[in-house]
Design a protein around this motif. Structure first.
Motif, PDB file in Angstrom:
ATOM      1  N   VAL A  44      59.311  34.651 -32.508  1.00 67.53           N
ATOM      2  CA  VAL A  44      59.554  36.088 -32.497  1.00 67.53           C
ATOM      3  C   VAL A  44      61.016  36.361 -32.163  1.00 67.53           C
ATOM      4  CG1 VAL A  44      59.017  38.237 -31.285  1.00 67.53           C
ATOM      5  CG2 VAL A  44      57.173  36.712 -31.993  1.00 67.53           C
ATOM      6  N   LYS A  45      61.571  35.621 -31.183  1.00 69.85           N
ATOM      7  CA  LYS A  45      62.982  35.787 -30.837  1.00 69.85           C
ATOM      8  C   LYS A  45      63.863  35.448 -32.035  1.00 69.85           C
ATOM      9  CE  LYS A  45      62.497  34.732 -25.941  1.00 69.85           C
ATOM     10  NZ  LYS A  45      62.675  33.681 -24.953  1.00 69.85           N
ATOM     11  N   GLN A  46      63.528  34.356 -32.726  1.00 68.95           N
ATOM     12  CA  GLN A  46      64.319  33.940 -33.877  1.00 68.95           C
ATOM     13  C   GLN A  46      64.244  34.998 -34.964  1.00 68.95           C
ATOM     14  OE1 GLN A  46      63.053  30.373 -35.840  1.00 68.95           O
ATOM     15  NE2 GLN A  46      64.665  30.477 -37.339  1.00 68.95           N
ATOM     16  N   GLN A  47      63.042  35.548 -35.185  1.00 63.12           N
ATOM     17  CA  GLN A  47      62.888  36.539 -36.223  1.00 63.12           C
ATOM     18  C   GLN A  47      63.676  37.800 -35.881  1.00 63.12           C
ATOM     19  OE1 GLN A  47      58.806  37.647 -37.102  1.00 63.12           O
ATOM     20  NE2 GLN A  47      59.201  37.290 -39.237  1.00 63.12           N
ATOM     21  N   SER A  51      67.067  40.089 -37.767  1.00 67.19           N
ATOM     22  CA  SER A  51      66.537  41.368 -38.220  1.00 67.19           C
ATOM     23  C   SER A  51      67.359  42.004 -39.335  1.00 67.19           C
ATOM     24  CB  SER A  51      66.366  42.329 -37.053  1.00 67.19           C
ATOM     25  OG  SER A  51      67.617  42.593 -36.472  1.00 67.19           O
ATOM     26  N   SER A  52      68.680  41.858 -39.321  1.00 66.42           N
ATOM     27  CA  SER A  52      69.460  42.455 -40.415  1.00 66.42           C
ATOM     28  C   SER A  52      69.198  41.717 -41.719  1.00 66.42           C
ATOM     29  CB  SER A  52      70.947  42.475 -40.083  1.00 66.42           C
ATOM     30  OG  SER A  52      71.457  41.167 -39.990  1.00 66.42           O
ATOM     31  N   ALA A  53      69.113  40.399 -41.674  1.00 64.91           N
ATOM     32  CA  ALA A  53      68.781  39.623 -42.881  1.00 64.91           C
ATOM     33  C   ALA A  53      67.357  39.933 -43.318  1.00 64.91           C
ATOM     34  CB  ALA A  53      68.949  38.137 -42.619  1.00 64.91           C
ATOM     35  N   GLU A  54      66.466  40.079 -42.337  1.00 69.42           N
ATOM     36  CA  GLU A  54      65.077  40.415 -42.651  1.00 69.42           C
ATOM     37  C   GLU A  54      65.006  41.769 -43.364  1.00 69.42           C
ATOM     38  OE1 GLU A  54      60.841  41.129 -40.313  1.00 69.42           O
ATOM     39  OE2 GLU A  54      62.594  40.464 -39.194  1.00 69.42           O
ATOM     40  N   GLN A  55      65.700  42.766 -42.827  1.00 66.11           N
ATOM     41  CA  GLN A  55      65.702  44.095 -43.443  1.00 66.11           C
ATOM     42  C   GLN A  55      66.327  44.056 -44.838  1.00 66.11           C
ATOM     43  OE1 GLN A  55      64.033  46.796 -42.480  1.00 66.11           O
ATOM     44  NE2 GLN A  55      63.282  45.398 -40.911  1.00 66.11           N
ATOM     45  N   VAL A 119      58.887  38.295 -43.191  1.00 63.03           N
ATOM     46  CA  VAL A 119      59.888  37.338 -43.662  1.00 63.03           C
ATOM     47  C   VAL A 119      59.995  36.216 -42.646  1.00 63.03           C
ATOM     48  CG1 VAL A 119      62.304  36.988 -44.321  1.00 63.03           C
ATOM     49  CG2 VAL A 119      61.219  39.202 -44.726  1.00 63.03           C
ATOM     50  N   ARG A 120      60.062  34.987 -43.151  1.00 68.58           N
ATOM     51  CA  ARG A 120      60.310  33.810 -42.306  1.00 68.58           C
ATOM     52  C   ARG A 120      61.503  33.071 -42.886  1.00 68.58           C
ATOM     53  NH1 ARG A 120      54.273  31.489 -41.022  1.00 68.58           N
ATOM     54  NH2 ARG A 120      53.482  33.486 -40.300  1.00 68.58           N
TER      55      ARG A 120
END
Length: 173
Positions: A44-47, A51-55, A119-120
């Motif tokens: 969860v911390k890594q995700q 967060s900007s890449a995930e978004q 996203v992973r």
């Protein structure tokens, strides 16, 4: 009388053995459970650190669905990796074939309702899962299906390229 004494002892011994085994199993499993919670927390911390890449990827995926619906083949051509693989409709297709299917209207993506998305990240690869409800026209027939769509993106020169899309039809919904 000896047999009666043995019969009453055996269940007690058996119960004691079972309780002891269960206690040892619990003692062994608690550290595993604690470690797995730690691993989940780390993920969860890594995700959240991504967060900007995930978004960015969630937005890109949403944009991709729009382009597919609007048959914007030029935009999709830029997004799709040259070696991309597409798995749906009981077939495996190359980038060229997928673009042709979209351009010709063999499959017309009418609307996509994204119900869940995640996203992973694995190094410079991102695996995006979309739980969707897809309305499409296939072979002249409008169909609505629930899918989990796996999208694999790779980063090349700072740009995300779609390397694979795979549709898995859900049995419920």
């Amino acid at each position: 009388m000896k047999q009666n004494a043995m019969k009453s002892i055996q269940p007690k011994v058996l119960r004691c053995v079972v309780v002891t085994m269960m206690t040892f199993a619990l003692i062994a499993l608690v550290p595993i459970a604690v470690l797995s919670q730690r691993t989940v927390g780390d993920a969860v911390k890594q995700q959240s650190s991504n967060s900007s890449a995930e978004q960015e990827l969630l937005s890109l995926s949403k944009q991709k669905w729009q382009w597919m619906s609007e048959r914007k083949v030029d935009s999709l051509d830029t997004l799709f990796h040259e070696k991309a693989v597409f798995v749906h409709m009981g077939a495996t297709m190359t980038k060229t074939l997928e673009l042709e299917v979209i351009k010709s209207g063999t499959i017309q993506y009418k609307s996509v309702e994204i119900q869940e998305a995640s996203v992973r990240f694995i190094d410079k690869t991102a695996v995006l899962l979309n739980k969707i409800r897809l309305v499409a026209v296939v072979g002249g027939n409008e169909v609505t299906n629930p899918f989990v769509v796996t999208e694999v993106y790779v980063q090349q020169s700072g740009t995300w390229k779609l390397a694979s899309v795979s549709f898995t039809r859900l049995l419920t919904q």
